[in-house]
Design an enzyme around this catalytic site. Structure first.
Site, PDB file in Angstrom:
ATOM      1  CD  GLU A  47       5.726  -3.202   3.984  1.00 22.35           C
ATOM      2  OE1 GLU A  47       4.965  -4.005   4.555  1.00 22.35           O
ATOM      3  OE2 GLU A  47       6.099  -2.136   4.505  1.00 22.35           O
TER       4      GLU A  47
ATOM      5  CE  LYS B  29      -6.407   2.129  -0.862  1.00 18.97           C
ATOM      6  NZ  LYS B  29      -7.079   2.216   0.438  1.00 18.97           N
TER       7      LYS B  29
ATOM      8  CE  LYS C 289      -3.765   2.228   2.588  1.00 18.64           C
ATOM      9  NZ  LYS C 289      -4.639   2.120   3.779  1.00 18.64           N
TER      10      LYS C 289
END
Length: 326
Positions: free
Chosen positions: A234, A249, A196
């Site tokens: 991540e 995202k 994200k």
């Protein structure tokens, strides 16, 4: 001319039937997860000015929206809540009678087979607008994990089929996984916002969810748009901690990251077609600058082609109609 040697690629494009026969990527209504904003109160259907066609609903009008979603064949929604009150810890996020919990119970009562995804974060519920516990102007990682885990468990108790933590605190997946397991929800999957970015495309969402930070920004916990290798780290952390889906995202400016995730991981990859991406297309369409149907379907197809298995998108209802030929 007859002596030239070249490939005849156009042979497979000669007719609509041929093009259909060799088509590689398809969109299906089942690919879509539709975001819905639910607010405390009655008789509410507030338009989001920056997102034409998207509204904030109270529980009574939410029922009408759910019926439309189900009638269109959309199989999943993701819920975002607007509480009546906010506080420093975001208590409304994990209260058993919080707005997302109430909306989840109602959705499952009306449509048991509809998949309800609960966005698990604190920013809509905190008076400071950040996704964790704040001390001064520091967002504290570890104290935030307990609140996020409590939120996930309360959402699962309300009937959520999938927990989707979006907060980007380090360790949030394992904290939520352990809490769900301890509460007897070993079967509930986690759809992690694994990758994200601290993106400029989130502006309209902050109007829709009333979740803008009251100071600073979220760059200490969301990713730098410049970074690609960081996405691998991540995502791998979330896989190791027990994630069942991986969200990227935003989507449009990060199609390369979606492909990276698809090439690296075997978990389902979810593209989040965010509010700013939606708003740009809507604005251009309302001005007559683009063919909305053609642009939306091409955009969503691009996300599928890049490697996404599912797409969270505000276009879901329109796309479902268009795929049905309406």
């Amino acid at each position: 001319m007859t002596n030239l040697q070249f490939k005849r690629h156009r042979r497979l494009r000669h007719t609509a039937a041929l093009r259909s026969m060799v088509k590689e990527t398809y969109l299906h209504v089942e690919d879509f997860i539709y975001p819905i904003f639910v607010a405390e109160g009655e008789g509410i259907k507030n338009p989001i000015n920056s997102m034409p066609g998207v509204y904030q609903f109270s529980l009574d009008t939410f029922e009408q929206e759910l019926k439309e979603v189900v009638d269109l064949g959309i199989q999943a929604v993701i819920l975002f809540g607007l509480p009546a009150e906010k506080d420093a810890e975001g208590t409304g996020a994990f209260h058993d009678h919080g707005i997302v919990q109430k909306a989840t119970r109602r959705a499952k009562e009306l449509y048991p087979d509809l998949l309800v995804v609960a966005d698990t974060c604190l920013c809509e519920y905190t008076d400071h607008g950040h996704c964790g516990v704040v001390e001064g102007e520091q967002i504290l990682n570890d104290p935030s994990l307990d609140l996020l885990a409590r939120t996930a468990v309360s959402q699962a108790k309300a009937g959520a089929d999938i927990i989707a933590p979006s907060n980007m605190m380090d360790g949030f997946v394992v904290a939520i996984r352990e809490a769900l397991d301890a509460a007897g929800f070993q079967h509930i999957p986690i759809m992690s916002y694994a990758v994200k970015y601290a993106s400029s495309y989130y502006g309209p969402f902050r109007e829709a969810a009333d979740g803008a930070p009251q100071f600073g920004d979220r760059k200490t916990y969301q990713m730098d748009p410049s970074n690609r290798q960081e996405a691998f780290r991540e995502a791998q952390s979330d896989v190791d901690e027990g994630a069942d889906f991986l969200i990227v995202k935003p989507a449009l400016s990060y199609l390369d990251i979606i492909r990276d995730m698809k090439n690296t991981h075997t978990l389902p990859i979810v593209a989040y077609n965010v509010s700013g991406e939606y708003a740009m297309v809507k604005a251009a369409a309302l001005n007559g600058w683009v063919d909305e149907k053609a642009v939306v379907l091409e955009t969503l197809l691009g996300m599928k082609r890049a490697g996404s298995d599912l797409i969270i998108t505000y276009h879901a209802k329109d796309a479902a109609r268009w795929l049905k030929g309406e």
